[in-house]
Design an enzyme around this catalytic site. Structure first.
Site, PDB file in Angstrom:
ATOM      1  N   SER A   2      69.904 -14.010   3.369  1.00 25.74           N
ATOM      2  CA  SER A   2      69.065 -13.105   4.649  1.00 25.74           C
ATOM      3  C   SER A   2      67.719 -12.964   4.112  1.00 25.74           C
ATOM      4  CB  SER A   2      70.037 -12.292   5.587  1.00 25.74           C
ATOM      5  OG  SER A   2      69.382 -12.248   7.110  1.00 25.74           O
ATOM      6  N   GLU A  14      66.065 -21.268   6.354  1.00 25.37           N
ATOM      7  CA  GLU A  14      66.721 -21.272   7.205  1.00 25.37           C
ATOM      8  C   GLU A  14      66.370 -19.796   8.377  1.00 25.37           C
ATOM      9  OE1 GLU A  14      69.329 -18.385   8.093  1.00 25.37           O
ATOM     10  OE2 GLU A  14      68.485 -17.995   5.812  1.00 25.37           O
ATOM     11  N   HIS A  56      72.674 -19.192   8.523  1.00 22.63           N
ATOM     12  CA  HIS A  56      73.605 -17.584   9.200  1.00 22.63           C
ATOM     13  C   HIS A  56      74.849 -18.746   9.936  1.00 22.63           C
ATOM     14  CE1 HIS A  56      69.938 -15.300   8.549  1.00 22.63           C
ATOM     15  NE2 HIS A  56      70.414 -14.394   8.599  1.00 22.63           N
TER      16      HIS A  56
END
Length: 307
Positions: free
Chosen positions: A112, A211, A278
């Site tokens: 992330s 992502e 995630h």
């Protein structure tokens, strides 16, 4: 492209430091991660400022940078695990002592917002790292197979294989073919936020990993369009598409539609449906090391980040 520096694999008895370079975390979430790491024979140590808070940051920039530099400088610390993402890593990466990183390369894991840290370590030290769950562990999202995937990437030296999952939201994204090259990337927002900075890697002959979470299709379109217009995708070898979690809105256009339309004409293999990101069942992959994307077979095989 310069070969990656692969740090030593973690072994039972090794000390790992848990750091929070981005958003604030909660001790009760980290406690589950500590339990998990201890079960692997590792000795987790919480960095001095890991539970600090300053609004949406895990303490001030100086504290977060200090914890990273402490972890790299301590010869007893063999690995560095980020507790979570959130936001804030970009604010501290210029304060990392890269000479120390090059002198004491260690495996760094996170994802992330941690994409910004991994890009900086790649630029400053050519350090391969591990794109995987944070130590603030949540069993509902990261079940036993997620834990085993992280353990294998940190403590094993075998290649990592991730296979397309037909039920993943990005599974319809597919441009057949095979590509080889270093796997670079991670969170799409952070990749785009790195454009124009010294940390944006050269993606020539690389496989780009993307992502994201809670970004509606039009924002994904905007980010992919910016990557296209910036020219960084011009020499790319392929694209590995991970989980785009909670990325739907009220328009009759899916995130898979957008990714296919924005990346499908690049003339390179593109593979969606990879459980990296995630979503539930997140798997871990090394980044900065050679990989083979076989979109036709639905596999991404990545060399180990550790040796």
């Amino acid at each position: 492209m310069t070969d990656a520096v692969r740090p030593a694999a973690l072994r039972p008895g090794d000390t790992v430091m848990l750091v929070s370079p981005s958003g604030p975390t909660r001790p009760e979430r980290v406690a589950r991660g500590i339990e998990l790491l201890t079960g692997w024979g590792l000795q987790p140590v919480v960095a001095p400022n890991a539970y600090a808070r300053q609004g949406y940051l895990a303490g001030g920039d100086g504290l977060r940078a200090a914890d990273l530099n402490t972890a790299f400088a301590d010869p007893d610390v063999r690995g560095i695990l980020c507790t979570r993402g959130g936001y804030g890593a970009q604010r501290v990466v210029d304060s990392i002592d890269m000479a120390m990183v090059r002198q004491h390369p260690k495996v760094v894991a996170g994802f992330s917002d941690i994409t910004a840290l991994q890009f900086a370590l790649w630029r400053g030290a050519r350090l391969a790292s591990v794109h995987g769950p944070g130590a603030a562990w949540l069993d509902e999202r990261t079940p036993p197979e997620s834990a085993e995937s992280l353990r294998a990437a940190l403590m094993g030296t075998e290649p990592v294989t991730v296979t397309r999952v037909p039920t993943e939201e990005t599974a319809p994204v597919l441009v057949p073919g095979t590509a080889t090259g270093p796997l670079l990337g991670g969170n799409l927002c952070l990749i785009v936020s790195s454009l124009g900075t010294p940390d944006m890697p050269d993606l020539t002959d690389a496989i780009l990993l993307i992502e994201d979470v809670e970004e509606p299709p039009y924002k994904v379109d905007r980010m992919l369009t910016q990557l296209r217009r910036s020219g960084v995708l011009a020499g790319i070898a392929g694209v590995a598409v991970g989980q785009f979690t909670n990325c739907a809105d009220d328009w009759a256009v899916t995130v898979s539609d957008v990714i296919s339309e924005r990346l499908g004409d690049l003339g390179v293999p593109v593979l969606g449906g990879l459980p990296i990101g995630h979503g539930v069942g997140q798997l871990t992959v090394p980044v900065g090391v050679p990989a083979t994307l076989n979109a036709s077979a639905g596999t991404l095989v990545v060399s180990p980040a550790v040796q």
